[in-house]
Design a protein around this motif. Structure first.
Motif, short mmCIF file in Angstrom:
data_model
loop_
_atom_site.label_atom_id
_atom_site.label_comp_id
_atom_site.label_asym_id
_atom_site.label_seq_id
_atom_site.Cartn_x
_atom_site.Cartn_y
_atom_site.Cartn_z
N TYR A 121 4.39 5.17 -4.83
CA TYR A 121 5.28 6.51 -4.88
C TYR A 121 6.06 6.72 -2.81
N PHE A 122 6.00 5.78 -2.30
CA PHE A 122 6.94 5.81 -0.90
C PHE A 122 7.75 4.58 -0.78
N THR A 123 7.66 3.98 -1.81
CA THR A 123 8.62 2.98 -1.93
C THR A 123 9.63 3.49 -2.80
N MET A 124 9.86 4.87 -3.42
CA MET A 124 10.57 6.00 -4.47
C MET A 124 11.06 6.88 -3.66
N ASP A 125 10.79 6.38 -1.83
CA ASP A 125 11.10 8.21 -1.23
C ASP A 125 10.45 8.96 -1.44
N GLY A 126 8.80 8.90 -2.19
CA GLY A 126 7.70 9.92 -1.96
C GLY A 126 7.06 10.15 -0.44
N HIS A 127 7.39 11.28 -0.22
CA HIS A 127 6.01 11.05 1.24
C HIS A 127 4.64 12.21 1.35
N HIS A 128 4.67 12.50 0.50
CA HIS A 128 3.14 13.67 0.91
C HIS A 128 2.43 13.14 -0.41
N ILE A 129 1.34 12.89 -0.33
CA ILE A 129 0.60 13.11 -1.78
C ILE A 129 -0.82 12.38 -0.83
N GLN A 130 -1.31 13.76 -1.55
CA GLN A 130 -2.63 13.71 -1.85
C GLN A 130 -4.20 14.00 -2.05
N PHE A 131 -5.51 13.12 -2.23
CA PHE A 131 -6.60 13.00 -3.34
C PHE A 131 -7.56 13.92 -2.72
N ASN A 132 -7.90 14.60 -4.58
CA ASN A 132 -9.64 14.76 -4.53
C ASN A 132 -10.27 14.02 -5.40
N VAL A 133 -11.14 13.26 -4.47
CA VAL A 133 -11.79 12.80 -5.62
C VAL A 133 -13.33 13.36 -5.81
N VAL A 134 -12.91 13.31 -6.65
CA VAL A 134 -15.15 14.36 -7.29
C VAL A 134 -13.90 14.71 -8.73
N LYS A 136 6.68 8.72 -11.20
CA LYS A 136 8.15 9.00 -11.13
C LYS A 136 9.02 9.79 -11.00
N SER A 137 7.83 11.86 -11.59
CA SER A 137 8.93 12.06 -11.77
C SER A 137 8.96 13.21 -10.45
N CYS A 138 7.98 13.09 -9.18
CA CYS A 138 7.87 13.60 -8.10
C CYS A 138 9.08 13.41 -7.70
N ALA A 139 9.14 11.83 -7.38
CA ALA A 139 10.15 11.28 -6.91
C ALA A 139 11.54 11.31 -6.86
N LYS A 140 11.61 12.22 -8.30
CA LYS A 140 13.25 12.32 -8.29
C LYS A 140 13.68 12.95 -7.49
N LEU A 141 12.69 13.68 -7.16
CA LEU A 141 13.43 15.24 -5.58
C LEU A 141 13.91 14.30 -4.88
#
Length: 137
Positions: free
Chosen positions: A74-87, A34-39
């Motif tokens: 995130y994409f609905t809020m117009d975020g474009h790039h999110i990536q994950f580490n699952v470890v 939500k914070s990042c999508a404000k950009l």
């Protein structure tokens, strides 16, 4: 880089992309997106956001569903790039102590993936110190 007013000490890496400062993302992954999508990412074509989860948080149908909902939101809020580490942190620390046992461990760094053992210790530590997010109850 020198220390910053938010309490980051001198010579500690800055956050990658638009990811929160290590330890500042204490209200969970939904608050982060939500914070990042404000950009205004539509103007830039997106900006890198890293998130880290332990395997147990995203395990099974419930975990996968929650992760998928996070990405969709995130994409609905117009975020474009999110990536994950699952470890988890302990696995990464063990990989530092016993690299020969983790030759195939690949992590997301900042817009790219690499073998954990190929990274220098400072970058390994940066990945280890990323907040391990959870979805709550």
């Amino acid at each position: 880089m020198g220390a910053s007013p938010n309490g980051r000490r001198a010579h500690v890496p800055l956050p990658d992309g638009i990811s929160p400062e290590k330890g500042a993302d204490i209200h969970g992954p939904t608050a982060v997106i939500k914070s990042c999508a404000k950009l205004e990412q539509l103007k830039t074509g997106g900006a890198l956001l890293n998130q880290k989860f332990t395997p147990s948080v995203v395990a099974g149908p419930k975990g996968l569903s929650r992760l998928a909902a996070l990405v969709r939101s995130y994409f609905t809020m117009d975020g474009h790039h999110i990536q994950f580490n699952v470890v988890d942190r302990e696995t990464l620390l063990d990989a530092q102590r016993h690299p020969e046992q983790y030759e195939n461990l690949i992590v997301r760094v900042a817009g790219y993936s690499d073998y954990f053992n190929n990274l220098d210790k400072a970058l390994q530590d940066e990945i280890i110190n990323r907040t391990e997010q959870s979805f709550g109850a």
